[in-house]
Design a protein around this motif. Structure first.
Motif, PDB file in Angstrom:
ATOM      1  N   PHE A   1      47.876  30.162  11.011  1.00  0.00           N
ATOM      2  CA  PHE A   1      48.780  30.387   9.753  1.00  0.00           C
ATOM      3  C   PHE A   1      48.105  31.832   9.297  1.00  0.00           C
ATOM      4  O   PHE A   1      47.210  32.390   9.767  1.00  0.00           O
ATOM      5  CB  PHE A   1      48.534  29.291   8.675  1.00  0.00           C
ATOM      6  N   GLY A   2      48.669  32.330   8.131  1.00  0.00           N
ATOM      7  CA  GLY A   2      48.296  33.659   7.772  1.00  0.00           C
ATOM      8  C   GLY A   2      48.765  34.782   8.520  1.00  0.00           C
ATOM      9  O   GLY A   2      48.123  35.818   8.547  1.00  0.00           O
ATOM     10  N   HIS A   3      50.102  34.853   8.948  1.00  0.00           N
ATOM     11  CA  HIS A   3      50.514  35.571   9.856  1.00  0.00           C
ATOM     12  C   HIS A   3      51.405  36.724   8.678  1.00  0.00           C
ATOM     13  O   HIS A   3      51.748  36.479   7.781  1.00  0.00           O
ATOM     14  CB  HIS A   3      51.565  35.193  10.588  1.00  0.00           C
ATOM     15  N   ARG A   4      51.607  38.044   9.504  1.00  0.00           N
ATOM     16  CA  ARG A   4      52.378  39.035   8.846  1.00  0.00           C
ATOM     17  C   ARG A   4      54.001  38.632   8.528  1.00  0.00           C
ATOM     18  O   ARG A   4      54.163  38.818   7.356  1.00  0.00           O
ATOM     19  CB  ARG A   4      52.527  40.178   9.641  1.00  0.00           C
ATOM     20  N   THR A   5      54.540  37.810   9.201  1.00  0.00           N
ATOM     21  CA  THR A   5      55.845  37.579   9.090  1.00  0.00           C
ATOM     22  C   THR A   5      56.069  35.930   9.323  1.00  0.00           C
ATOM     23  O   THR A   5      55.192  35.212   9.840  1.00  0.00           O
ATOM     24  CB  THR A   5      56.973  38.052  10.087  1.00  0.00           C
TER      25      THR A   5
ATOM     26  N   MET B   1      39.133  22.562  11.518  1.00  0.00           N
ATOM     27  CA  MET B   1      39.967  21.950  10.552  1.00  0.00           C
ATOM     28  C   MET B   1      40.609  20.587  11.176  1.00  0.00           C
ATOM     29  O   MET B   1      40.777  20.378  12.222  1.00  0.00           O
ATOM     30  CB  MET B   1      41.095  22.890   9.924  1.00  0.00           C
ATOM     31  N   GLU B   2      40.694  19.641   9.856  1.00  0.00           N
ATOM     32  CA  GLU B   2      41.522  18.412  10.466  1.00  0.00           C
ATOM     33  C   GLU B   2      42.853  18.842  10.882  1.00  0.00           C
ATOM     34  O   GLU B   2      43.676  19.560  10.125  1.00  0.00           O
ATOM     35  CB  GLU B   2      41.261  17.621   9.389  1.00  0.00           C
TER      36      GLU B   2
ATOM     37  N   ILE C   1      48.172  21.654  10.495  1.00  0.00           N
ATOM     38  CA  ILE C   1      49.432  21.549  10.739  1.00  0.00           C
ATOM     39  C   ILE C   1      50.356  21.689   9.722  1.00  0.00           C
ATOM     40  O   ILE C   1      51.209  22.453   9.410  1.00  0.00           O
ATOM     41  CB  ILE C   1      49.971  20.155  11.504  1.00  0.00           C
ATOM     42  N   ALA C   2      49.978  21.272   8.444  1.00  0.00           N
ATOM     43  CA  ALA C   2      50.568  21.246   7.018  1.00  0.00           C
ATOM     44  C   ALA C   2      50.449  22.763   6.660  1.00  0.00           C
ATOM     45  O   ALA C   2      51.399  23.148   6.303  1.00  0.00           O
ATOM     46  CB  ALA C   2      49.813  20.189   5.879  1.00  0.00           C
TER      47      ALA C   2
ATOM     48  N   THR D   1      56.153  21.681  12.382  1.00  0.00           N
ATOM     49  CA  THR D   1      57.035  20.514  12.672  1.00  0.00           C
ATOM     50  C   THR D   1      56.326  20.079  13.842  1.00  0.00           C
ATOM     51  O   THR D   1      56.101  20.248  15.028  1.00  0.00           O
ATOM     52  CB  THR D   1      58.274  20.723  13.133  1.00  0.00           C
ATOM     53  N   LEU D   2      56.046  18.491  13.794  1.00  0.00           N
ATOM     54  CA  LEU D   2      55.229  17.846  14.518  1.00  0.00           C
ATOM     55  C   LEU D   2      56.080  17.554  15.951  1.00  0.00           C
ATOM     56  O   LEU D   2      57.343  16.928  15.888  1.00  0.00           O
ATOM     57  CB  LEU D   2      54.527  16.626  14.022  1.00  0.00           C
ATOM     58  N   VAL D   3      55.851  18.010  17.169  1.00  0.00           N
ATOM     59  CA  VAL D   3      56.850  17.626  18.434  1.00  0.00           C
ATOM     60  C   VAL D   3      55.945  17.230  19.509  1.00  0.00           C
ATOM     61  O   VAL D   3      54.741  17.379  19.543  1.00  0.00           O
ATOM     62  CB  VAL D   3      57.730  19.111  18.584  1.00  0.00           C
ATOM     63  N   ASP D   4      56.572  17.167  20.544  1.00  0.00           N
ATOM     64  CA  ASP D   4      56.008  16.580  21.886  1.00  0.00           C
ATOM     65  C   ASP D   4      56.672  18.027  22.950  1.00  0.00           C
ATOM     66  O   ASP D   4      57.720  17.670  23.334  1.00  0.00           O
ATOM     67  CB  ASP D   4      56.483  15.449  22.411  1.00  0.00           C
TER      68      ASP D   4
END
Length: 172
Positions: free
Chosen positions: A118-122, A151-152, A157-158, A163-166
């Motif tokens: 996270f913390g991206h430009r876009t 990080m936990e 992810i939050a 989105t949690l996926v396989d």
């Protein structure tokens, strides 16, 4: 460069400025003290796991793909590969490919090997593979090829808005 007793650099030089700002904006400024900087690059999951002393699957890779030309971030454990066909199906895209290095930098603001979750430009769509949930703590890049943070997984992810996926490639 001076290092601490565990071989990491002092925290004042740890996080990429964009990532440091993202931590402040997300109310995660206390995470700065847990960022570890290594004298040698940790660009790959294997390099990061060796430097940290953790299992390869405890590394959270941040990988940028292009789904019908639109960047998408996939978070994957370090011991696994992304199944591009599963990503394509998940997104309902016609074609998914690995993004070029210039697209990664333009989209995220970071170079390959240092892209944080996270913390991206876009703002991009984010998918997180369920395999990350197999650990109490995962380690991800902190904006440079030399820095990582713990990080936990559910918290990571939050904050990534994922989105949690396989989408993990299964061994054949």
């Amino acid at each position: 460069m001076t290092t601490t007793t565990d071989g990491t650099a002092p925290e004042d030089s740890a996080a990429h400025p964009r990532f440091a700002e993202a931590l402040r904006e997300l109310g995660l400024a206390d995470l700065h003290a847990r960022i570890r900087r290594f004298p040698d690059a940790t660009r790959t999951a294997a390099e990061a796991a060796a430097a940290i002393g953790c299992e390869l699957s405890q590394i959270c890779k941040s990988l940028i793909f292009a789904a019908d030309g639109v960047p998408v971030l996939v978070l994957m454990d370090g011991a696994s590969r992304v199944d591009v066909e599963l990503v394509r199906k998940e997104l309902g895209a016609e074609k998914v490919t690995r993004a070029r290095a210039d697209v990664v930098r333009e989209t995220t603001g970071y170079a390959i090997g240092g892209v944080p979750p996270f913390g991206h430009r876009t703002r991009t769509r984010v998918l997180a593979d369920r395999s990350l949930l197999g650990h109490d703590i995962v380690w991800a890049a902190a904006g440079t090829p030399y820095t990582v943070f713990p990080m936990e997984p559910r918290t990571l992810i939050a904050h990534a808005g994922a989105t949690l996926v396989d989408v993990r490639e299964l061994a054949s």
